[in-house]
Design a protein around this motif. Sequence first.
Motif, PDB file in Angstrom:
ATOM      1  N   ARG A 119      -9.323  -0.222  -4.557  1.00 28.97           N
ATOM      2  CA  ARG A 119     -10.266   0.870  -4.838  1.00 28.97           C
ATOM      3  C   ARG A 119     -11.031   1.285  -3.584  1.00 28.97           C
ATOM      4  N   LEU A 120     -11.216   0.334  -2.645  1.00 28.43           N
ATOM      5  CA  LEU A 120     -11.933   0.672  -1.419  1.00 28.43           C
ATOM      6  C   LEU A 120     -11.048   1.381  -0.399  1.00 28.43           C
ATOM      7  N   CYS A 121      -9.758   1.048  -0.384  1.00 26.04           N
ATOM      8  CA  CYS A 121      -8.848   1.638   0.614  1.00 26.04           C
ATOM      9  C   CYS A 121      -8.183   2.925   0.138  1.00 26.04           C
ATOM     10  N   ALA A 122      -8.035   3.078  -1.160  1.00 24.91           N
ATOM     11  CA  ALA A 122      -7.275   4.216  -1.684  1.00 24.91           C
ATOM     12  C   ALA A 122      -7.862   5.580  -1.332  1.00 24.91           C
ATOM     13  N   PRO A 123      -9.183   5.783  -1.378  1.00 24.37           N
ATOM     14  CA  PRO A 123      -9.688   7.139  -1.095  1.00 24.37           C
ATOM     15  C   PRO A 123      -9.277   7.675   0.274  1.00 24.37           C
ATOM     16  N   ALA A 124      -9.374   6.860   1.313  1.00 22.91           N
ATOM     17  CA  ALA A 124      -8.986   7.326   2.653  1.00 22.91           C
ATOM     18  C   ALA A 124      -7.485   7.562   2.727  1.00 22.91           C
ATOM     19  N   MET A 125      -6.699   6.719   2.061  1.00 25.16           N
ATOM     20  CA  MET A 125      -5.250   6.920   2.038  1.00 25.16           C
ATOM     21  C   MET A 125      -4.913   8.249   1.363  1.00 25.16           C
ATOM     22  N   LYS A 126      -5.583   8.530   0.259  1.00 23.94           N
ATOM     23  CA  LYS A 126      -5.344   9.800  -0.446  1.00 23.94           C
ATOM     24  C   LYS A 126      -5.691  10.991   0.446  1.00 23.94           C
ATOM     25  N   ARG A 127      -6.808  10.905   1.148  1.00 23.23           N
ATOM     26  CA  ARG A 127      -7.222  12.024   2.016  1.00 23.23           C
ATOM     27  C   ARG A 127      -6.222  12.260   3.143  1.00 23.23           C
ATOM     28  N   SER A 128      -5.662  11.170   3.662  1.00 27.55           N
ATOM     29  CA  SER A 128      -4.723  11.304   4.784  1.00 27.55           C
ATOM     30  C   SER A 128      -3.305  11.615   4.331  1.00 27.55           C
ATOM     31  N   GLY A 129      -3.040  11.462   3.036  1.00 26.76           N
ATOM     32  CA  GLY A 129      -1.697  11.738   2.520  1.00 26.76           C
ATOM     33  C   GLY A 129      -0.687  10.667   2.846  1.00 26.76           C
ATOM     34  N   TYR A 130      -1.188   9.464   3.159  1.00 31.77           N
ATOM     35  CA  TYR A 130      -0.264   8.378   3.508  1.00 31.77           C
ATOM     36  C   TYR A 130      -0.900   7.032   3.176  1.00 31.77           C
ATOM     37  N   GLY A 131      -0.115   6.143   2.614  1.00 36.54           N
ATOM     38  CA  GLY A 131      -0.588   4.785   2.385  1.00 36.54           C
ATOM     39  C   GLY A 131       0.523   3.879   1.908  1.00 36.54           C
ATOM     40  N   ARG A 132       0.415   2.613   2.262  1.00 35.93           N
ATOM     41  CA  ARG A 132       1.336   1.580   1.788  1.00 35.93           C
ATOM     42  C   ARG A 132       0.493   0.392   1.321  1.00 35.93           C
ATOM     43  N   ILE A 133       0.626   0.035   0.055  1.00 36.93           N
ATOM     44  CA  ILE A 133      -0.086  -1.107  -0.492  1.00 36.93           C
ATOM     45  C   ILE A 133       0.937  -2.090  -1.046  1.00 36.93           C
ATOM     46  N   VAL A 134       0.818  -3.335  -0.643  1.00 35.33           N
ATOM     47  CA  VAL A 134       1.713  -4.385  -1.130  1.00 35.33           C
ATOM     48  C   VAL A 134       0.861  -5.525  -1.674  1.00 35.33           C
ATOM     49  N   ASN A 135       1.046  -5.827  -2.940  1.00 32.09           N
ATOM     50  CA  ASN A 135       0.296  -6.891  -3.592  1.00 32.09           C
ATOM     51  C   ASN A 135       1.198  -8.100  -3.840  1.00 32.09           C
ATOM     52  N   PHE A 136       0.679  -9.279  -3.551  1.00 36.61           N
ATOM     53  CA  PHE A 136       1.451 -10.493  -3.778  1.00 36.61           C
ATOM     54  C   PHE A 136       1.273 -10.958  -5.224  1.00 36.61           C
ATOM     55  N   SER A 137       2.354 -10.916  -5.973  1.00 31.73           N
ATOM     56  CA  SER A 137       2.401 -11.579  -7.265  1.00 31.73           C
ATOM     57  C   SER A 137       3.143 -12.892  -7.041  1.00 31.73           C
ATOM     58  N   SER A 138       3.999 -13.277  -7.932  1.00 36.07           N
ATOM     59  CA  SER A 138       4.827 -14.466  -7.734  1.00 36.07           C
ATOM     60  C   SER A 138       5.917 -14.468  -8.789  1.00 36.07           C
ATOM     61  N   ALA A 139       6.927 -15.303  -8.591  1.00 41.74           N
ATOM     62  CA  ALA A 139       7.953 -15.465  -9.620  1.00 41.74           C
ATOM     63  C   ALA A 139       7.305 -15.949 -10.916  1.00 41.74           C
ATOM     64  N   GLY A 140       6.224 -16.734 -10.790  1.00 40.30           N
ATOM     65  CA  GLY A 140       5.501 -17.185 -11.967  1.00 40.30           C
ATOM     66  C   GLY A 140       4.925 -16.023 -12.750  1.00 40.30           C
ATOM     67  N   GLY A 141       4.462 -14.992 -12.055  1.00 37.59           N
ATOM     68  CA  GLY A 141       3.925 -13.822 -12.732  1.00 37.59           C
ATOM     69  C   GLY A 141       4.977 -13.019 -13.449  1.00 37.59           C
ATOM     70  N   LEU A 170      -1.508   6.992  -7.606  1.00 27.25           N
ATOM     71  CA  LEU A 170      -1.569   7.349  -6.187  1.00 27.25           C
ATOM     72  C   LEU A 170      -0.296   8.024  -5.667  1.00 27.25           C
ATOM     73  N   ALA A 171       0.777   7.992  -6.433  1.00 30.23           N
ATOM     74  CA  ALA A 171       2.052   8.553  -5.967  1.00 30.23           C
ATOM     75  C   ALA A 171       1.951  10.014  -5.519  1.00 30.23           C
ATOM     76  N   PRO A 172       1.205  10.875  -6.208  1.00 30.99           N
ATOM     77  CA  PRO A 172       1.142  12.280  -5.763  1.00 30.99           C
ATOM     78  C   PRO A 172       0.481  12.476  -4.404  1.00 30.99           C
TER      79      PRO A 172
END
Length: 248
Positions: A119-141, A170-172
């Motif tokens: 939520r803190l990083c997304a606004p600037a990414m949206k304004r710039s029209g570019y962003g990559r977010i990778v979240n670590f889950s696990s095989a357990g998840g 965020l895709a658009p």
Amino acid sequence: MPVRTALITGAAGGICSALCRALAARGDRLVLFDRDETALKELTSELSETTEVRALIGDVRDAARLERELGALTGGWTPQILVNGVGGDTRVVPLENLDEAFLNDSLALNVLPVLTTMRLCAPAMKRSGYGRIVNFSSAGGRTYSHFSNAAYVAAKSAVLGLTKQAAYELAPFGVCVNAVAHGPIATQRIADAWTDRPEEERQAVLSRIPVGRLGTVAEAVGSVLQLCSEEAGFTTGTVIDVNGGLLI
């Protein structure tokens, strides 16, 4: 290729420290967040020889601290890449021995920081029209865990829900959000838990993994690095399984 700024939480950990080296090698600017001050300073010193690095020392469970620290990242230090690498739990605890406090602790470490940083990083990414977010889950998840407990599995499952909803929203705006679900990777933490197990238990686990071994840190990093790249612009809302065939 333009220089991107990448924020990595849990940067001093086994997979994330190797990821930081790979991102530095390709020329990205790095913001490293971790609570292990000694390890973070060592990593920062190492990577500063390759790229620009800023180290932030703190606990990701402190949302107010995160907001202050990330709010100070302006200009070229505004993250265009976010990797949420904090989390984990190698305690094998039977369901009947878990309680609500145990689950709350797991959510506080594995889930809430993912929401806070996105939520803190997304606004600037949206304004710039570019962003990559990778979240670590696990095989357990994705299914269940040989190495942990139901509270951890629930928390890592929640990470997948956050990832998919964020990806949809965020895709658009040119921001891609994905998760990586690592199976047993031979980081130091897993290796320590692994050696504490009796030989027959280790063989029982390996017998369930079609490739017949634990994964390497380099193999764990590879998929994350790809999702952080320019070429991942048509990949969003996915879960990349890196588990040696444990879940097919």
